[in-house]
Design an enzyme around this catalytic site. Structure first.
Site, short mmCIF file in Angstrom:
data_model
loop_
_atom_site.label_atom_id
_atom_site.label_comp_id
_atom_site.label_asym_id
_atom_site.label_seq_id
_atom_site.Cartn_x
_atom_site.Cartn_y
_atom_site.Cartn_z
N ARG A 35 11.43 -5.72 4.62
CA ARG A 35 11.04 -4.31 4.48
C ARG A 35 11.93 -3.41 5.34
NH1 ARG A 35 4.95 -2.24 4.92
NH2 ARG A 35 4.98 -2.77 7.13
N ARG A 43 10.94 -1.84 10.90
CA ARG A 43 9.89 -1.49 11.85
C ARG A 43 9.77 -2.55 12.93
NH1 ARG A 43 4.71 0.09 8.29
NH2 ARG A 43 3.73 -0.96 10.05
N ARG A 64 -9.87 1.33 8.47
CA ARG A 64 -9.50 -0.06 8.73
C ARG A 64 -10.60 -0.80 9.46
NH1 ARG A 64 -3.53 0.60 8.63
NH2 ARG A 64 -2.45 -1.27 9.21
N LYS A 116 0.82 -1.22 0.00
CA LYS A 116 0.00 0.00 0.00
C LYS A 116 0.86 1.27 0.00
CE LYS A 116 -2.34 -0.84 3.80
NZ LYS A 116 -1.77 -2.14 4.22
N ARG A 167 -0.82 -9.15 12.94
CA ARG A 167 -1.43 -8.07 12.14
C ARG A 167 -2.28 -8.65 11.01
NH1 ARG A 167 3.60 -5.15 10.42
NH2 ARG A 167 2.24 -3.68 9.35
P1 AMP Z 1 0.49 0.54 8.88
O1 AMP Z 1 1.75 1.30 8.66
O2 AMP Z 1 -0.64 1.02 8.02
O3 AMP Z 1 0.69 -0.95 8.82
O4 AMP Z 1 0.01 0.87 10.39
C1 AMP Z 1 0.84 0.56 11.50
C2 AMP Z 1 0.01 0.48 12.77
O5 AMP Z 1 -0.62 1.75 13.01
C3 AMP Z 1 -1.13 -0.52 12.74
O6 AMP Z 1 -0.70 -1.84 13.05
C4 AMP Z 1 -2.05 0.06 13.82
O7 AMP Z 1 -1.53 -0.19 15.12
C5 AMP Z 1 -1.92 1.55 13.57
N1 AMP Z 1 -2.92 2.01 12.57
C6 AMP Z 1 -2.67 2.56 11.34
N2 AMP Z 1 -3.82 2.88 10.72
C7 AMP Z 1 -4.81 2.53 11.55
C8 AMP Z 1 -6.24 2.58 11.46
N3 AMP Z 1 -6.85 3.07 10.37
N4 AMP Z 1 -6.95 2.12 12.51
C9 AMP Z 1 -6.35 1.64 13.62
N5 AMP Z 1 -5.01 1.54 13.77
C10 AMP Z 1 -4.24 1.98 12.74
#
Ligand code: AMP
Length: 215
Positions: free
Chosen positions: A127, A160, A88, A13, A171
């Site tokens: 990554r 990360r 999400r 993404k 996740r």
């Molecule tokens: P990502 O980089 O999109 O994988 O997001 C990393 C982390 O941020 C996720 O595992 C959640 O803990 C938090 N996060 C990001 N976007 C959301 C969302 N829309 N709703 C809830 N938690 C989020």
């Protein structure tokens, strides 16, 4: 134009949203990046979010919704945006729909990047992310020109915390349980497109661009 890019962690993404945003001259709003920036800055929002992010859990809806809606008020979002990692949950999608409706706007296109789990695990363990500007790289599939350094800003790349295998598996479960129901929400509205997220970055980008052109 408002585009929602969905897909499990590791679907690509961030990489694809960034490219599509620059092609279409839209802002790229990534909720995960906003949290990581807040955590790095040690802000109150960052302190609230950190334990959820580190455990691979979703941050509570109210917090995420408020943060993203604030971000959407910035002038760079006026022409449109690619939302990456938000919404999400169905509750987040409903909150977004209401907030947009109040301004006479709507989500125009939703794309889900579809990638098998084995491919995701391989992608996420390799990554690397720029700790300064969050630009995404992969040690094999998308390496920086100089090993370990960001092409864009020259800062060091890092892995990360939540890309460790155990957290990645968690996740993925969270995605299936809480985010996959969004498919039905957007399919009912005739907005959902599935795109094969496997293959080279360029191939996936071309598939996405074709769909965005038709929207
Ligand atoms: P990502 O980089 O999109 O994988 O997001 C990393 C982390 O941020 C996720 O595992 C959640 O803990 C938090 N996060 C990001 N976007 C959301 C969302 N829309 N709703 C809830 N938690 C989020």
């Amino acid at each position: 134009m408002i585009v929602v890019l969905m897909g499990p962690p590791g679907a690509g993404k961030g990489t694809q949203a960034e490219r599509l945003a620059s092609q279409l001259a839209l802002a790229h709003v990534a909720s995960g990046d906003l949290f990581r920036e807040a955590i790095a800055a040690g802000s109150p929002l960052g302190r609230l979010a950190q334990e959820y992010v580190d455990r691979g859990e979703l941050v509570p809806d109210e917090i995420v919704v408020q943060m993203v809606l604030e971000r959407l008020k910035q002038p760079d979002c006026a022409r449109g945006v690619i939302l990456d990692g938000f919404p999400r949950t169905v509750a987040q999608a409903e909150a977004l729909e209401q907030a947009l409706q109040a301004e006479g706007k709507q989500v125009d296109l939703v794309v889900e990047l579809v990638v098998p789990e084995a491919v995701i695990l391989e992608r996420l363990t390799g990554r690397r992310t720029c700790r300064h500007c969050q630009a995404p790289y992969h040690v094999r599939f998308n390496p920086p020109t100089q090993p370990g350094l960001c092409d864009r800003c020259g800062e060091p790349l890092e892995q990360r915390e939540d890309d460790r295998e155990e957290t990645v598996r968690h996740r993925l479960e969270v995605y299936q349980r809480q985010t996959a129901p969004l498919r039905a929400f957007y399919a009912e509205r005739g907005l959902l497109h599935e795109v094969d997220g496997t293959g080279e970055v360029e191939e996936v980008a071309a598939r996405l661009a074709r769909i965005a052109e038709g929207a």
